[in-house]
Write a protein that holds these residues in place. Structure first.
Motif, PDB file in Angstrom:
ATOM      1  N   ARG A  56      55.200  20.731 -18.919  1.00 15.28           N
ATOM      2  CA  ARG A  56      55.882  21.775 -18.140  1.00 15.28           C
ATOM      3  C   ARG A  56      56.574  21.186 -16.917  1.00 15.28           C
ATOM      4  O   ARG A  56      57.575  21.719 -16.464  1.00 15.28           O
ATOM      5  N   SER A  57      56.007  20.102 -16.367  1.00 13.80           N
ATOM      6  CA  SER A  57      56.644  19.524 -15.186  1.00 13.80           C
ATOM      7  C   SER A  57      56.770  18.003 -15.217  1.00 13.80           C
ATOM      8  O   SER A  57      57.233  17.417 -14.251  1.00 13.80           O
ATOM      9  N   LEU A  58      56.358  17.379 -16.304  1.00 15.18           N
ATOM     10  CA  LEU A  58      56.556  15.933 -16.457  1.00 15.18           C
ATOM     11  C   LEU A  58      57.603  15.686 -17.539  1.00 15.18           C
ATOM     12  O   LEU A  58      57.594  16.362 -18.570  1.00 15.18           O
ATOM     13  N   PRO A  59      58.477  14.711 -17.344  1.00 14.51           N
ATOM     14  CA  PRO A  59      59.434  14.379 -18.399  1.00 14.51           C
ATOM     15  C   PRO A  59      58.705  13.862 -19.644  1.00 14.51           C
ATOM     16  O   PRO A  59      57.706  13.141 -19.540  1.00 14.51           O
ATOM     17  N   LEU A  60      59.213  14.220 -20.817  1.00 16.33           N
ATOM     18  CA  LEU A  60      58.574  13.846 -22.078  1.00 16.33           C
ATOM     19  C   LEU A  60      58.346  12.341 -22.191  1.00 16.33           C
ATOM     20  O   LEU A  60      57.251  11.890 -22.522  1.00 16.33           O
ATOM     21  N   GLY A  61      59.379  11.555 -21.939  1.00 13.94           N
ATOM     22  CA  GLY A  61      59.265  10.103 -22.100  1.00 13.94           C
ATOM     23  C   GLY A  61      58.215   9.494 -21.199  1.00 13.94           C
ATOM     24  O   GLY A  61      57.464   8.603 -21.608  1.00 13.94           O
ATOM     25  N   ILE A  62      58.139   9.972 -19.970  1.00 15.41           N
ATOM     26  CA  ILE A  62      57.154   9.455 -19.012  1.00 15.41           C
ATOM     27  C   ILE A  62      55.748   9.890 -19.410  1.00 15.41           C
ATOM     28  O   ILE A  62      54.823   9.082 -19.464  1.00 15.41           O
ATOM     29  N   ALA A  63      55.580  11.168 -19.696  1.00 17.42           N
ATOM     30  CA  ALA A  63      54.255  11.686 -20.064  1.00 17.42           C
ATOM     31  C   ALA A  63      53.739  10.993 -21.328  1.00 17.42           C
ATOM     32  O   ALA A  63      52.576  10.591 -21.384  1.00 17.42           O
ATOM     33  N   TYR A  64      54.623  10.836 -22.315  1.00 19.31           N
ATOM     34  CA  TYR A  64      54.190  10.220 -23.568  1.00 19.31           C
ATOM     35  C   TYR A  64      53.853   8.746 -23.372  1.00 19.31           C
ATOM     36  O   TYR A  64      52.890   8.239 -23.954  1.00 19.31           O
ATOM     37  N   ALA A  65      54.624   8.048 -22.533  1.00 16.97           N
ATOM     38  CA  ALA A  65      54.334   6.637 -22.267  1.00 16.97           C
ATOM     39  C   ALA A  65      52.968   6.479 -21.607  1.00 16.97           C
ATOM     40  O   ALA A  65      52.179   5.606 -21.980  1.00 16.97           O
ATOM     41  N   ILE A  66      52.678   7.329 -20.641  1.00 18.20           N
ATOM     42  CA  ILE A  66      51.376   7.264 -19.963  1.00 18.20           C
ATOM     43  C   ILE A  66      50.261   7.653 -20.924  1.00 18.20           C
ATOM     44  O   ILE A  66      49.227   6.981 -21.006  1.00 18.20           O
ATOM     45  N   TRP A  67      50.478   8.750 -21.673  1.00 15.35           N
ATOM     46  CA  TRP A  67      49.467   9.227 -22.628  1.00 15.35           C
ATOM     47  C   TRP A  67      49.161   8.158 -23.678  1.00 15.35           C
ATOM     48  O   TRP A  67      48.002   7.841 -23.939  1.00 15.35           O
ATOM     49  N   GLY A  68      50.215   7.610 -24.254  1.00 21.51           N
ATOM     50  CA  GLY A  68      50.019   6.599 -25.291  1.00 21.51           C
ATOM     51  C   GLY A  68      49.442   5.309 -24.736  1.00 21.51           C
ATOM     52  O   GLY A  68      48.507   4.739 -25.304  1.00 21.51           O
ATOM     53  N   PHE A  83      31.438   0.594 -29.957  1.00 21.44           N
ATOM     54  CA  PHE A  83      31.387   0.131 -31.351  1.00 21.44           C
ATOM     55  C   PHE A  83      31.288  -1.390 -31.476  1.00 21.44           C
ATOM     56  O   PHE A  83      31.321  -1.923 -32.574  1.00 21.44           O
ATOM     57  N   ARG A  84      31.213  -2.088 -30.342  1.00 23.24           N
ATOM     58  CA  ARG A  84      31.080  -3.554 -30.322  1.00 23.24           C
ATOM     59  C   ARG A  84      32.214  -4.247 -31.081  1.00 23.24           C
ATOM     60  O   ARG A  84      32.003  -5.247 -31.764  1.00 23.24           O
ATOM     61  N   GLN A  85      33.431  -3.714 -30.972  1.00 22.62           N
ATOM     62  CA  GLN A  85      34.615  -4.293 -31.611  1.00 22.62           C
ATOM     63  C   GLN A  85      35.366  -5.107 -30.564  1.00 22.62           C
ATOM     64  O   GLN A  85      36.203  -4.587 -29.847  1.00 22.62           O
ATOM     65  N   MET A  86      35.048  -6.386 -30.489  1.00 20.93           N
ATOM     66  CA  MET A  86      35.613  -7.242 -29.452  1.00 20.93           C
ATOM     67  C   MET A  86      37.069  -7.609 -29.765  1.00 20.93           C
ATOM     68  O   MET A  86      37.448  -7.753 -30.926  1.00 20.93           O
ATOM     69  N   LEU A  87      37.858  -7.743 -28.727  1.00 24.25           N
ATOM     70  CA  LEU A  87      39.268  -8.076 -28.856  1.00 24.25           C
ATOM     71  C   LEU A  87      39.476  -9.569 -28.644  1.00 24.25           C
ATOM     72  O   LEU A  87      38.787 -10.192 -27.844  1.00 24.25           O
ATOM     73  N   ASP A  88      40.463 -10.133 -29.364  1.00 30.54           N
ATOM     74  CA  ASP A  88      40.800 -11.536 -29.142  1.00 30.54           C
ATOM     75  C   ASP A  88      41.857 -11.640 -28.044  1.00 30.54           C
ATOM     76  O   ASP A  88      42.346 -10.628 -27.523  1.00 30.54           O
ATOM     77  N   ALA A  89      42.215 -12.866 -27.681  1.00 27.91           N
ATOM     78  CA  ALA A  89      43.152 -13.097 -26.577  1.00 27.91           C
ATOM     79  C   ALA A  89      44.517 -12.436 -26.795  1.00 27.91           C
ATOM     80  O   ALA A  89      45.046 -11.814 -25.864  1.00 27.91           O
ATOM     81  N   PRO A  90      45.132 -12.517 -27.994  1.00 25.68           N
ATOM     82  CA  PRO A  90      46.420 -11.840 -28.165  1.00 25.68           C
ATOM     83  C   PRO A  90      46.330 -10.321 -27.992  1.00 25.68           C
ATOM     84  O   PRO A  90      47.243  -9.703 -27.443  1.00 25.68           O
ATOM     85  N   ALA A  91      45.234  -9.717 -28.423  1.00 26.27           N
ATOM     86  CA  ALA A  91      45.060  -8.271 -28.247  1.00 26.27           C
ATOM     87  C   ALA A  91      44.930  -7.928 -26.769  1.00 26.27           C
ATOM     88  O   ALA A  91      45.524  -6.953 -26.294  1.00 26.27           O
ATOM     89  N   ILE A  92      44.186  -8.716 -26.037  1.00 28.66           N
ATOM     90  CA  ILE A  92      44.033  -8.486 -24.602  1.00 28.66           C
ATOM     91  C   ILE A  92      45.366  -8.660 -23.886  1.00 28.66           C
ATOM     92  O   ILE A  92      45.731  -7.860 -23.016  1.00 28.66           O
ATOM     93  N   LEU A  93      46.135  -9.675 -24.268  1.00 27.89           N
ATOM     94  CA  LEU A  93      47.460  -9.880 -23.676  1.00 27.89           C
ATOM     95  C   LEU A  93      48.367  -8.687 -23.963  1.00 27.89           C
ATOM     96  O   LEU A  93      49.069  -8.193 -23.069  1.00 27.89           O
ATOM     97  N   GLY A  94      48.360  -8.197 -25.191  1.00 33.91           N
ATOM     98  CA  GLY A  94      49.173  -7.038 -25.542  1.00 33.91           C
ATOM     99  C   GLY A  94      48.804  -5.813 -24.730  1.00 33.91           C
ATOM    100  O   GLY A  94      49.678  -5.084 -24.249  1.00 33.91           O
ATOM    101  N   ILE A  95      47.525  -5.589 -24.542  1.00 38.60           N
ATOM    102  CA  ILE A  95      47.078  -4.445 -23.739  1.00 38.60           C
ATOM    103  C   ILE A  95      47.477  -4.639 -22.283  1.00 38.60           C
ATOM    104  O   ILE A  95      47.898  -3.683 -21.610  1.00 38.60           O
ATOM    105  N   ALA A  96      47.410  -5.869 -21.779  1.00 38.74           N
ATOM    106  CA  ALA A  96      47.848  -6.149 -20.402  1.00 38.74           C
ATOM    107  C   ALA A  96      49.336  -5.842 -20.242  1.00 38.74           C
ATOM    108  O   ALA A  96      49.760  -5.316 -19.204  1.00 38.74           O
ATOM    109  N   LEU A  97      50.124  -6.117 -21.257  1.00 36.51           N
ATOM    110  CA  LEU A  97      51.552  -5.787 -21.202  1.00 36.51           C
ATOM    111  C   LEU A  97      51.762  -4.278 -21.173  1.00 36.51           C
ATOM    112  O   LEU A  97      52.649  -3.780 -20.482  1.00 36.51           O
ATOM    113  N   ILE A  98      50.945  -3.547 -21.922  1.00 38.18           N
ATOM    114  CA  ILE A  98      51.027  -2.084 -21.895  1.00 38.18           C
ATOM    115  C   ILE A  98      50.697  -1.570 -20.497  1.00 38.18           C
ATOM    116  O   ILE A  98      51.399  -0.714 -19.948  1.00 38.18           O
ATOM    117  N   VAL A  99      49.621  -2.093 -19.910  1.00 37.54           N
ATOM    118  CA  VAL A  99      49.231  -1.695 -18.557  1.00 37.54           C
ATOM    119  C   VAL A  99      50.369  -1.974 -17.582  1.00 37.54           C
ATOM    120  O   VAL A  99      50.714  -1.127 -16.753  1.00 37.54           O
TER     121      VAL A  99
END
Length: 114
Positions: A56-68, A83-99
């Motif tokens: 209602r008051s956030l732009p779609l692209g911004i809200a979806y980017a934050i939500w996703g 669930f004890r599903q550990m991430l490897d270094a490339p997965a951690i790097l990818g998540i850091a890029l998302i952040v």
């Protein structure tokens, strides 16, 4: 569009519901367990409802980017902790890029309406 604090509250609810729904998706064992499957469906529906309220008051692209983006990060954390599903270094790097992308959007984008 001028975002309100309530919009970010709705967005937080959408993110939390989506992450919990995804955790129940894991527990549903490919929809063979009724209670986790029902919980997943209710939480996903709640997530989309909350997201619709945030829009209602956030732009779609911004809200979806934050939500996703935050959904991915928190789901990865739940996967590792619950669930004890550990991430490897490339997965951690990818998540850091998302952040970093979510931070750039929120701090520097004029599209976000800050």
């Amino acid at each position: 569009m001028n975002p309100t604090p309530a919009a970010y509250g709705w967005l937080a609810g959408a993110i939390a519901s989506e992450v919990l729904g995804t955790a129940f998706l894991q527990k549903s064992a490919q929809f063979t367990r009724l209670v986790p499957t029902l919980a997943m469906a209710v939480l996903y529906a709640a997530s989309f409802y909350f997201l619709s309220q945030a829009l209602r008051s956030l732009p779609l692209g911004i809200a979806y980017a934050i939500w996703g983006g935050l959904g991915i990060i928190l789901t990865a954390a739940v996967g590792a902790i619950v669930f004890r599903q550990m991430l490897d270094a490339p997965a951690i790097l990818g998540i850091a890029l998302i952040v970093s992308g979510v931070i750039v959007i929120n701090l520097f984008s004029t599209s976000s309406g800050h």
